[in-house]
Scaffold this motif. Structure first.
Motif, short mmCIF file in Angstrom:
data_model
loop_
_atom_site.label_atom_id
_atom_site.label_comp_id
_atom_site.label_asym_id
_atom_site.label_seq_id
_atom_site.Cartn_x
_atom_site.Cartn_y
_atom_site.Cartn_z
N ARG B 33 0.82 -1.21 0.00
CA ARG B 33 0.00 0.00 0.00
C ARG B 33 0.86 1.26 0.00
NH1 ARG B 33 -4.81 -2.24 -1.10
NH2 ARG B 33 -5.82 -0.30 -0.47
N GLU B 196 -2.61 12.84 -3.86
CA GLU B 196 -3.86 12.08 -3.93
C GLU B 196 -3.80 10.88 -4.89
OE1 GLU B 196 -7.29 14.41 -4.92
OE2 GLU B 196 -8.59 12.73 -4.43
N ALA B 197 -3.32 11.12 -6.11
CA ALA B 197 -3.33 10.06 -7.12
C ALA B 197 -2.31 8.96 -6.80
CB ALA B 197 -3.04 10.65 -8.49
N LEU B 199 -1.72 7.71 -3.75
CA LEU B 199 -2.05 6.93 -2.56
C LEU B 199 -3.01 5.80 -2.85
CD1 LEU B 199 -2.70 9.92 -0.10
CD2 LEU B 199 -0.56 8.71 -0.51
N SER B 200 -2.91 4.75 -2.03
CA SER B 200 -3.94 3.72 -2.04
C SER B 200 -4.83 3.88 -0.83
CB SER B 200 -3.31 2.33 -2.05
OG SER B 200 -2.55 2.13 -0.89
N GLU B 217 -10.28 3.83 -2.72
CA GLU B 217 -11.37 3.17 -3.41
C GLU B 217 -12.67 3.30 -2.61
OE1 GLU B 217 -9.90 -0.68 -4.66
OE2 GLU B 217 -11.89 -1.14 -5.46
N ASP B 220 -14.51 6.77 -2.72
CA ASP B 220 -15.45 6.94 -3.83
C ASP B 220 -16.79 6.29 -3.54
OD1 ASP B 220 -13.61 8.35 -5.30
OD2 ASP B 220 -12.93 6.62 -6.47
N ARG B 271 -16.56 13.42 -8.23
CA ARG B 271 -15.60 12.69 -7.39
C ARG B 271 -15.28 13.51 -6.14
NH1 ARG B 271 -9.79 12.53 -7.16
NH2 ARG B 271 -9.67 14.20 -8.65
#
Lengths: 117, 292
Positions: B33, B196-197, B199-200, B217, B220, B271
């Motif tokens: 992660r 942001e993009a 990270l998991s 995930e 969202d 989003r």
């Protein structure tokens, strides 16, 4: 940092859309391999899991397929399917708004420059 | 150790005199992660990271790589990659001297790997640290600790004070050379939008407490952001959004969980961005209490 992501859709969806546009332009061509998950993650500076989700979305749409141990490949007929889908989208979603605007501006087909790229 | 979390923290509490730096913090980090640790200044990010590497004693139960940090600190420090918030490489040292030093200090360090990683950068082994730009020092530091064969990397504000190009190169190297689906990294930052993009998962700290700990995930799925006309503002407000904000003439209302159908139909779903969520959950203490 580049590229920027909008808040209109989840990031994986936006990446899938970008990759689809590239497929439409023939990059990579049908039958050829897509860049690896890590290469894409590094190129877009995004999480590899997000890349995997984007590729899964393309796969769900029958555009790419996974070949065991080799990665993702563009499926035969992917471009055609994508083109058909995009045309439909344009005619249903974009065209009505565009037509309304052209009418409002009193523009007809012969007023528009169809030649330049 | 296979299916265990790399970090397993339960009910961590840390007090400095009267100030509570960590207040009943429970978090878990599995393998593979990229976890962002977000919080305003003083929220407890550095305290948590120091506790994780055994540099601060805390109350509660804490296991990092299966070890108890305060008890097994020496062993732990050889098994993880850590850049503290006051990271400084000695200014007088040459890069190759640091590689030699690391080889002596870190049993799991690979000099060869460090050299390979440095080839990605414009840093050469004969450069003195003091001759390098801030961005190059950060890259050198990352190359050195990424050459440790570890499962966990802990980075405390690694890109603070770097310009945008250097930050991008730093994160590129991290994604490229560290994230292999097995290793994990915990990064603290307050440049929320930028990471942001990458990270998991995200852990948000607010005044020492965990305001949110969730995968991107699930964000969202759980949070609903509705973009709507000003005319719908009253109806939206009545449904108690976490936050409302204006952007380009439209208003967005952010909800925890799906609002009622008649509300959802008034807006267009967008989003929920991490920075909005961060603002919503860490700005207003009253909202946070309701949240918990």
């Amino acid at each position: 940092m580049t590229p920027t992501w909008t808040d209109q859709a989840p990031i994986y969806q936006q990446l899938a859309d970008r990759l689809a546009v590239q497929l439409l332009d023939g990059s990579p061509p049908e039958g050829e391999a897509l860049p690896s998950v890590r290469a894409l993650a590094s190129q877009y500076v995004i999480n590899p899991l997000t890349v995997t989700r984007a590729l899964q979305a393309l796969s769900d749409h029958g555009l790419v397929e996974s070949r065991r141990g080799l990665g993702m490949f563009v499926m035969a007929g992917a471009r055609e399917r994508l083109l058909r889908h995009e045309r439909e989208q344009f005619l249903q979603k974009d065209w009505p708004a565009l037509r309304a605007k052209l009418k409002r501006l009193g523009l007809t087909a012969k007023d528009l420059n169809w030649e330049s790229t | 150790m296979n299916n265990m979390n790399l970090i397993e923290a339960k009910n961590l509490t840390l007090r400095y005199g009267k100030k509570t730096a960590l207040n009943d913090v429970s978090v878990a980090v599995p393998k593979g992660r990229v976890v962002g640790l977000l919080g305003h200044n003083g929220a407890g990010k550095t305290s948590l990271m120091k506790a994780l590497v055994g540099l601060l004693p805390v109350q509660g139960s804490l296991s990092v790589l299966g070890l108890e940090p305060t008890k097994n600190r020496q062993q732990l420090l050889t098994e993880l990659s850590y850049i503290p918030d006051v990271a400084v490489l000695p200014r007088w040292a040459k890069v190759h001297e640091l590689i030699t030093l690391m080889s002596q200090l870190q049993p799991k360090f690979s000099a060869e790997r460090a050299r390979t990683l440095l080839k990605r950068t414009s840093v050469s082994e004969n450069d003195k640290i003091k001759s390098l730009s801030k961005g190059m020092v950060a890259q050198t530091h990352l190359a050195l600790i990424a050459a440790i064969d570890a499962k966990l990397m802990i980075l405390d504000e690694p890109t603070l004070g770097l310009d945008v190009i250097s930050r991008k190169s730093f994160y590129e190297m991290l994604i490229d050379e560290w994230c292999d689906g097995e290793r994990s990294v915990l990064i603290s930052t307050h440049q929320v939008e930028e990471v942001e993009a990458l990270l998991s998962d995200v852990i948000m700290l607010d005044e020492g407490r965990v305001a949110l700990s969730i995968s991107l995930e699930d964000i969202d799925r759980r949070f609903v952001a509705l973009n709507h006309d000003p005319a719908a503002a009253d109806a939206m407000a009545a449904a108690h959004p976490l936050l409302r904000y204006r952007e380009q003439g439209r208003t967005t209302s952010l909800f925890d969980g799906a609002p009622p159908e008649h509300i959802t139909s008034l807006g267009q779903r967008v989003r929920p961005s991490l920075v909005d969520l961060f603002m919503a959950l860490t700005r207003n203490p009253a909202l946070n209490n309701k949240q918990a």
